[in-house]
Design a protein around this motif. Structure first.
Motif, PDB file in Angstrom:
ATOM      1  N   TYR A   1       0.832  -1.214   0.000  1.00  0.00           N
ATOM      2  CA  TYR A   1       0.000   0.000   0.000  1.00  0.00           C
ATOM      3  C   TYR A   1       0.860   1.253   0.000  1.00  0.00           C
ATOM      4  N   GLN A   2       0.579   2.148  -0.947  1.00  0.00           N
ATOM      5  CA  GLN A   2       1.356   3.377  -1.075  1.00  0.00           C
ATOM      6  C   GLN A   2       0.613   4.609  -0.572  1.00  0.00           C
ATOM      7  N   GLY A   3      -0.635   4.421  -0.141  1.00  0.00           N
ATOM      8  CA  GLY A   3      -1.416   5.548   0.369  1.00  0.00           C
ATOM      9  C   GLY A   3      -1.146   5.804   1.840  1.00  0.00           C
ATOM     10  N   TYR A   4      -2.045   6.560   2.456  1.00  0.00           N
ATOM     11  CA  TYR A   4      -1.896   6.906   3.873  1.00  0.00           C
ATOM     12  C   TYR A   4      -2.869   6.111   4.743  1.00  0.00           C
ATOM     13  N   PHE A   5      -2.397   5.752   5.902  1.00  0.00           N
ATOM     14  CA  PHE A   5      -3.147   5.045   6.931  1.00  0.00           C
ATOM     15  C   PHE A   5      -3.462   6.095   7.987  1.00  0.00           C
ATOM     16  N   ALA A   6      -4.642   6.715   7.879  1.00  0.00           N
ATOM     17  CA  ALA A   6      -4.934   7.926   8.655  1.00  0.00           C
ATOM     18  C   ALA A   6      -5.770   7.616   9.893  1.00  0.00           C
ATOM     19  N   HIS A   7      -5.293   8.027  11.044  1.00  0.00           N
ATOM     20  CA  HIS A   7      -5.989   7.802  12.306  1.00  0.00           C
ATOM     21  C   HIS A   7      -7.137   8.803  12.455  1.00  0.00           C
ATOM     22  N   GLU A   8      -8.342   8.257  12.703  1.00  0.00           N
ATOM     23  CA  GLU A   8      -9.527   9.093  12.881  1.00  0.00           C
ATOM     24  C   GLU A   8     -10.329   8.584  14.065  1.00  0.00           C
ATOM     25  N   PHE A   9      -9.686   8.569  15.224  1.00  0.00           N
ATOM     26  CA  PHE A   9     -10.384   8.165  16.438  1.00  0.00           C
ATOM     27  C   PHE A   9     -10.456   9.347  17.397  1.00  0.00           C
ATOM     28  N   ILE A  10     -11.457   9.317  18.275  1.00  0.00           N
ATOM     29  CA  ILE A  10     -11.667  10.396  19.242  1.00  0.00           C
ATOM     30  C   ILE A  10     -11.044   9.962  20.566  1.00  0.00           C
ATOM     31  N   PRO A  11      -9.956  10.594  20.971  1.00  0.00           N
ATOM     32  CA  PRO A  11      -9.268  10.146  22.194  1.00  0.00           C
ATOM     33  C   PRO A  11     -10.083  10.436  23.444  1.00  0.00           C
ATOM     34  N   THR A  12     -10.050   9.491  24.376  1.00  0.00           N
ATOM     35  CA  THR A  12     -10.743   9.662  25.658  1.00  0.00           C
ATOM     36  C   THR A  12      -9.764   9.993  26.777  1.00  0.00           C
ATOM     37  N   ARG A  13      -8.466   9.797  26.498  1.00  0.00           N
ATOM     38  CA  ARG A  13      -7.439  10.120  27.485  1.00  0.00           C
ATOM     39  C   ARG A  13      -6.636  11.314  26.966  1.00  0.00           C
ATOM     40  N   ASP A  14      -5.432  11.508  27.452  1.00  0.00           N
ATOM     41  CA  ASP A  14      -4.612  12.592  26.914  1.00  0.00           C
ATOM     42  C   ASP A  14      -4.475  12.394  25.411  1.00  0.00           C
ATOM     43  N   PRO A  15      -4.945  13.346  24.603  1.00  0.00           N
ATOM     44  CA  PRO A  15      -5.073  13.098  23.165  1.00  0.00           C
ATOM     45  C   PRO A  15      -3.762  12.796  22.461  1.00  0.00           C
ATOM     46  N   LEU A  16      -2.711  13.522  22.780  1.00  0.00           N
ATOM     47  CA  LEU A  16      -1.450  13.296  22.078  1.00  0.00           C
ATOM     48  C   LEU A  16      -0.776  11.999  22.518  1.00  0.00           C
ATOM     49  N   THR A  17      -0.978  11.613  23.774  1.00  0.00           N
ATOM     50  CA  THR A  17      -0.465  10.316  24.223  1.00  0.00           C
ATOM     51  C   THR A  17      -1.177   9.190  23.484  1.00  0.00           C
ATOM     52  N   SER A  18      -2.494   9.315  23.353  1.00  0.00           N
ATOM     53  CA  SER A  18      -3.257   8.300  22.631  1.00  0.00           C
ATOM     54  C   SER A  18      -2.834   8.219  21.172  1.00  0.00           C
ATOM     55  N   LEU A  19      -2.601   9.359  20.549  1.00  0.00           N
ATOM     56  CA  LEU A  19      -2.165   9.364  19.154  1.00  0.00           C
ATOM     57  C   LEU A  19      -0.786   8.734  19.022  1.00  0.00           C
ATOM     58  N   ARG A  20       0.110   9.081  19.920  1.00  0.00           N
ATOM     59  CA  ARG A  20       1.467   8.533  19.884  1.00  0.00           C
ATOM     60  C   ARG A  20       1.437   7.006  20.014  1.00  0.00           C
ATOM     61  N   GLU A  21       0.583   6.505  20.900  1.00  0.00           N
ATOM     62  CA  GLU A  21       0.466   5.058  21.089  1.00  0.00           C
ATOM     63  C   GLU A  21      -0.063   4.384  19.823  1.00  0.00           C
ATOM     64  N   ALA A  22      -1.016   5.031  19.151  1.00  0.00           N
ATOM     65  CA  ALA A  22      -1.558   4.475  17.904  1.00  0.00           C
ATOM     66  C   ALA A  22      -0.506   4.428  16.811  1.00  0.00           C
ATOM     67  N   VAL A  23       0.276   5.493  16.714  1.00  0.00           N
ATOM     68  CA  VAL A  23       1.344   5.537  15.716  1.00  0.00           C
ATOM     69  C   VAL A  23       2.361   4.430  15.968  1.00  0.00           C
ATOM     70  N   GLN A  24       2.722   4.245  17.220  1.00  0.00           N
ATOM     71  CA  GLN A  24       3.684   3.196  17.565  1.00  0.00           C
ATOM     72  C   GLN A  24       3.106   1.809  17.276  1.00  0.00           C
ATOM     73  N   LEU A  25       1.835   1.609  17.609  1.00  0.00           N
ATOM     74  CA  LEU A  25       1.183   0.321  17.375  1.00  0.00           C
ATOM     75  C   LEU A  25       1.160  -0.042  15.900  1.00  0.00           C
ATOM     76  N   CYS A  26       0.929   0.958  15.047  1.00  0.00           N
ATOM     77  CA  CYS A  26       0.768   0.707  13.612  1.00  0.00           C
ATOM     78  C   CYS A  26       2.060   0.903  12.822  1.00  0.00           C
ATOM     79  N   THR A  27       3.168   1.080  13.504  1.00  0.00           N
ATOM     80  CA  THR A  27       4.456   1.136  12.825  1.00  0.00           C
ATOM     81  C   THR A  27       4.926  -0.291  12.575  1.00  0.00           C
ATOM     82  N   VAL A  28       4.895  -0.711  11.335  1.00  0.00           N
ATOM     83  CA  VAL A  28       5.216  -2.104  11.006  1.00  0.00           C
ATOM     84  C   VAL A  28       6.275  -2.145   9.899  1.00  0.00           C
TER      85      VAL A  28
END
Length: 287
Positions: free
Chosen positions: A260-287
């Motif tokens: 896949y050459q496109g973008y894998f874009a996160h579109e979730f609404i964080p319930t905790r500290d928003p940037l921490t949640s985003l950082r965790e998602a980025v790390q999880l999906c780094t493959v």
């Protein structure tokens, strides 16, 4: 995403001017994981409470190369001051219920996208978005014929400029009652009829898990018609963690393995500290 939340994005437009107040950040680069095979992005609207310059700086710091669903004013600041790409541009005329299925909205949609696509191409933006619209009792075949007619008016400029018009699949069970594009076969049929490499689907994994499930098989069977991906935890559309039912590491690896050459874009609404949640998602999906 909710229609209300997307409208709220317009109210945040005034924040974009603040980007000019952060000197010395032009061309800033975050730490890009050298082994990453998947280009990740994030939708701005989920983080509207964070001032735009602060949000862009955080994206750079966590290694994201792009931000999704930006207006022209916002993508200008993202690129100029932070070295960030916009993965999908937001046209001036956009409405989830008033979409390409209804001929009375065609002129506005076509004019807005025709004006925006050359600007997106110049800025290196790969996609611009539009919507299938609400049914409102409409015959399905009529909706498809109208949708094809609208996209056929747009595709010449999209093909000439090398920008893909993506039409988003959304769920009609929880978030977008009466939305027509609530299943993959409907969207794929319209794309097949248009027959353009520059008219494809935004396959939102959150929405399609609610409507269809069988995510990997469905994406694989329709891969040629998918140009962009969105994430979101199910149920709730929150963090990509162990409170929801999808295995995001598996999905991310599967998508990367497809080349896949496109973008894998996160579109979730964080319930905790928003940037921490985003950082965790980025790390999880780094493959």
């Amino acid at each position: 995403m909710s229609d209300v939340s997307r409208r709220e994005l317009l109210g945040a437009a005034a924040l974009t001017a603040a980007g000019a107040a952060l000197p010395g950040l032009a061309g800033a680069q975050g730490a890009r994981p050298s082994s990453a095979r998947l280009k990740q992005s994030v939708c701005r609207w989920c983080y509207n409470k964070i001032p735009l310059p602060e949000f862009f700086k955080a994206c750079v710091d966590m290694g994201l190369p792009a931000v999704d669903l930006l207006t022209e004013e916002e993508w200008t600041i993202a690129k100029r001051d932070f070295g960030l790409t916009c993965s999908t541009g937001f046209p001036a005329v956009r409405s989830i219920p008033d979409g390409i299925n209804n001929t009375k909205f065609h002129d506005g949609i076509v004019a807005s996208l025709t004006e925006m696509i050359p600007k997106a191409a110049k800025a290196g933006i790969p996609n611009v978005i539009t919507f299938f619209g609400n049914r409102r009792g409409q015959d399905l075949e009529e909706a498809k014929v109208n949708s094809v007619a609208c996209l056929n008016r747009i595709k010449p400029v999209a093909e000439a400029e090398g920008v893909t018009v993506i039409v988003e699949l959304l769920n009609s069970k929880v978030n977008h009652k009466d939305y027509l594009g609530d299943n993959t076969p409907y969207g794929v049929d319209i794309c097949k009829r248009v027959g353009s490499p520059r008219v494809k689907l935004l396959y939102d994994i959150y929405h399609m898990q609610i409507m269809e499930g069988d995510i990997l098989r469905t994406m694989g069977d329709n891969w040629d018609y998918i140009a962009h991906l969105h994430t979101g935890g199910v149920p709730g559309r929150n963090e990509l963690d162990d409170t929801q039912e999808l295995q995001w590491k598996t999905i991310a690896k599967w998508v990367a393995d497809k080349g896949y050459q496109g973008y894998f874009a996160h579109e979730f609404i964080p319930t905790r500290d928003p940037l921490t949640s985003l950082r965790e998602a980025v790390q999880l999906c780094t493959v």
